[in-house]
Design a protein around this motif. Sequence first.
Motif, PDB file in Angstrom:
ATOM      1  N   LYS A  77       0.859  -1.183  -0.040  1.00 50.46           N
ATOM      2  CA  LYS A  77       0.051   0.135  -0.073  1.00 50.46           C
ATOM      3  C   LYS A  77       0.981   1.309   0.041  1.00 50.46           C
ATOM      4  O   LYS A  77       0.607   2.114  -0.671  1.00 50.46           O
ATOM      5  CB  LYS A  77      -0.872   0.022   1.410  1.00 50.46           C
ATOM      6  CG  LYS A  77      -1.653   0.952   1.247  1.00 50.46           C
ATOM      7  CD  LYS A  77      -2.716   1.250   0.218  1.00 50.46           C
ATOM      8  CE  LYS A  77      -3.767   2.191   0.205  1.00 50.46           C
ATOM      9  NZ  LYS A  77      -4.673   2.601  -0.809  1.00 50.46           N
ATOM     10  N   GLU A  80       2.019   2.167  -3.319  1.00 51.11           N
ATOM     11  CA  GLU A  80       1.024   2.631  -4.091  1.00 51.11           C
ATOM     12  C   GLU A  80       1.059   4.186  -3.714  1.00 51.11           C
ATOM     13  O   GLU A  80       0.720   4.959  -4.828  1.00 51.11           O
ATOM     14  CB  GLU A  80      -0.408   1.827  -3.980  1.00 51.11           C
ATOM     15  CG  GLU A  80      -1.610   2.259  -4.774  1.00 51.11           C
ATOM     16  CD  GLU A  80      -2.746   1.634  -4.607  1.00 51.11           C
ATOM     17  OE1 GLU A  80      -3.710   2.265  -4.630  1.00 51.11           O
ATOM     18  OE2 GLU A  80      -2.534   0.416  -4.056  1.00 51.11           O
ATOM     19  N   SER A  85       3.607   2.295  -7.975  1.00 52.48           N
ATOM     20  CA  SER A  85       2.578   1.408  -8.309  1.00 52.48           C
ATOM     21  C   SER A  85       3.220   0.253  -9.210  1.00 52.48           C
ATOM     22  O   SER A  85       2.756  -0.818  -9.154  1.00 52.48           O
ATOM     23  CB  SER A  85       1.412   1.841  -8.910  1.00 52.48           C
ATOM     24  OG  SER A  85       0.499   2.826  -7.979  1.00 52.48           O
ATOM     25  N   GLU A  86       4.115   0.778 -10.169  1.00 46.64           N
ATOM     26  CA  GLU A  86       4.631  -0.121 -11.225  1.00 46.64           C
ATOM     27  C   GLU A  86       5.444  -1.244 -10.723  1.00 46.64           C
ATOM     28  O   GLU A  86       5.719  -2.237 -11.200  1.00 46.64           O
ATOM     29  CB  GLU A  86       5.349   0.578 -12.277  1.00 46.64           C
ATOM     30  CG  GLU A  86       6.690   1.150 -11.670  1.00 46.64           C
ATOM     31  CD  GLU A  86       6.256   2.665 -11.312  1.00 46.64           C
ATOM     32  OE1 GLU A  86       7.392   3.206 -11.138  1.00 46.64           O
ATOM     33  OE2 GLU A  86       5.049   3.121 -11.023  1.00 46.64           O
ATOM     34  N   ILE A  88       4.608  -2.744  -7.824  1.00 42.25           N
ATOM     35  CA  ILE A  88       3.978  -3.722  -6.755  1.00 42.25           C
ATOM     36  C   ILE A  88       4.012  -5.009  -7.015  1.00 42.25           C
ATOM     37  O   ILE A  88       4.165  -6.048  -6.565  1.00 42.25           O
ATOM     38  CB  ILE A  88       2.495  -3.210  -6.691  1.00 42.25           C
ATOM     39  CG1 ILE A  88       2.583  -1.734  -5.651  1.00 42.25           C
ATOM     40  CG2 ILE A  88       1.594  -4.315  -5.924  1.00 42.25           C
ATOM     41  CD1 ILE A  88       1.425  -0.895  -5.710  1.00 42.25           C
TER      42      ILE A  88
END
Length: 160
Positions: A77, A80, A85-86, A88
């Motif tokens: 989280k 993010e 995010s890329e 995760i």
Amino acid sequence: MEPMDIVGKSKEDASLPKATMTKIIKEMLPPDVRVARDAQDLLIECCVEFINLVSSESNEVCSKEEKRTIAPEHVLKALEVLGFSEYIEEVYAAYEQHRLETMKLLQQDSLKGGKWSNGAEMTEEEALAEQQRMFAEARARMNGSNTAPKQPEPEQSLES
């Protein structure tokens, strides 16, 4: 006053092992590319800062959920929230691989009899005798006696 991190050391004290980081840097680059020491040091500092950033945000996510232990979900989280995010999917895959390897090692340990097992099994009689000896020692300590009861001599086998 120096900025402090979570464990109470100054941020200047936090680092990563140079030899390991140098090896990782070299593995990520083509063999014909060299990296100056200053650039290696800068990359290590960036990695430390990234770890501090993700750790801090993970702690915030954890706190918002009123938890006391940062879980992998909190780290994901945090990535993010921080705009990573890329990463995760790859981080989650690495986490799953680590979890499976850890479970595999734990299973191997349990098959071997555990981490502390020396391979020698006790008979029921030996276990009972050991339990009685430990109870007697505990009673002696509880009664204020500093002298531990004498341990019974091991029975001599007729087979030599």
